[in-house]
Design an enzyme around this catalytic site. Structure first.
Site, short mmCIF file in Angstrom:
data_model
loop_
_atom_site.label_atom_id
_atom_site.label_comp_id
_atom_site.label_asym_id
_atom_site.label_seq_id
_atom_site.Cartn_x
_atom_site.Cartn_y
_atom_site.Cartn_z
N LEU A 91 65.66 -87.24 90.18
CA LEU A 91 64.33 -87.84 90.15
C LEU A 91 64.31 -89.13 89.33
O LEU A 91 63.37 -89.39 88.59
CB LEU A 91 63.28 -86.84 89.62
CG LEU A 91 63.09 -85.56 90.44
CD1 LEU A 91 62.09 -84.64 89.74
CD2 LEU A 91 62.63 -85.88 91.84
N CYS A 92 65.38 -89.90 89.46
CA CYS A 92 65.45 -91.17 88.73
C CYS A 92 65.98 -92.27 89.64
O CYS A 92 66.78 -93.12 89.21
CB CYS A 92 66.30 -91.04 87.47
SG CYS A 92 67.91 -90.25 87.71
N GLY A 93 65.57 -92.23 90.89
CA GLY A 93 65.97 -93.27 91.83
C GLY A 93 67.46 -93.24 92.09
O GLY A 93 68.08 -92.17 92.23
#
Length: 291
Positions: A93-95
């Site tokens: 969930l951090c690109g």
């Protein structure tokens, strides 16, 4: 067109997701401030230590040959095997933060002979990827709540220095994300060993008296340099991960808002179509009664 009930359920679901992404963005923003301060504060010390090490190595090497004989300053004629320290995150969930780091490490390993490579992995994402690849995983450090610490940097640095000094590997590299801003994190490849001992440009011709001996001082500086560079990579990586996650969650929150607007428009259209249909049925019924 979907029914009103289905559209309302989707709107409720998207709103719930939006609350989560917004909360994660706020948490990452709060953590980013502390991590950014720590990474920024570590840079001057690491840079000055690098400058001091190069200066002392050049001076000592020119006087008694100690620098030339230090095992951690010895460049090999041929780099047949390498050890890569890869620093990724434990969560997603951090690109593209983790994917970019893994891609950079994989490209480097392919260029240097992947099957002969040794790796130390910090972060679950890197471990989950490379455990299925043809590389030797020497050590892993995953589920590090609070992020990698200075103590871990000392432990890893000691292990890497010992491998290089014994000739197990011919080069040691770190792959981590250098923090530039909350929007920009740069995957970086840093050569850790062997340490280049070039003289600092424009340094003074003055010499110094060494206490303890020049050989012991150089050895301490070299080992301290390794630990500081690893710890600096940890701090940069932590700040980069929080910045990437904050940006990704902000984008997800905005996308959720756009989706809610589109679904609300679809809901209004469906409601209008339903009302129109009911009116037409009423008018049709009235016309039938008149007939």
């Amino acid at each position: 067109m979907a029914s009103l009930k289905v559209i309302r359920k989707r709107i409720t679901s998207v709103k719930s997701t939006q609350k989560i992404t917004k909360a994660m963005k706020m948490v990452s923003a709060a953590k980013l401030r502390r991590a950014q301060d720590a990474a920024t504060a570590a840079r001057p010390y690491a840079d000055k230590l690098s400058e001091l090490l190069r200066s002392v190595a050049a001076r000592v090497g020119s006087t008694d040959g100690t620098a030339a004989g230090h095992p951690l300053l010895q460049a090999r004629a041929e780099e047949r095997s390498v050890h890569v320290l890869l620093v990724t995150g434990d969560r997603g969930l951090c690109g593209g933060y983790n994917a970019n780091l893994i891609r950079k490490a994989e490209v480097f390993l392919q260029e240097r002979g992947g099957e002969r490579a040794r790796m130390t992995l910090v972060g679950r994402r890197g471990f989950d990827y490379f455990k299925k690849r043809a590389v030797t995983i020497v050590d892993k450090h995953i589920n590090l709540f609070g992020g990698p610490t200075a103590e871990l940097a000392v432990s890893i640095g000691t292990q890497l220095a010992a491998e290089f000094a014994e000739g197990t590997v011919d080069g040691v590299y770190i792959v981590y994300s250098a923090f530039r801003s909350a929007l920009v994190q740069t995957p970086t490849l840093l050569q850790l060993l062997p340490i280049t001992a070039d003289a600092v440009a424009g340094e003074s011709s003055l010499d110094y008296l060494y206490e303890p001996s020049s050989a012991e001082l150089l050895d301490r500086l070299v080992r301290r340099y390794i630990t500081v560079q690893i710890h600096r990579a940890f701090l940069e990586a932590t700040a980069s991960e929080h910045g990437a996650r904050m940006t990704a969650m902000e984008s997800a929150t905005n996308n959720a808002a756009d989706m809610i607007n589109r679904l609300t428009l679809d809901m209004n259209r469906a409601r209008q179509a339903t009302i129109t249909k009911e009116l037409m049925e009423i008018v049709g019924g009235a016309e039938a009664l008149k007939g």
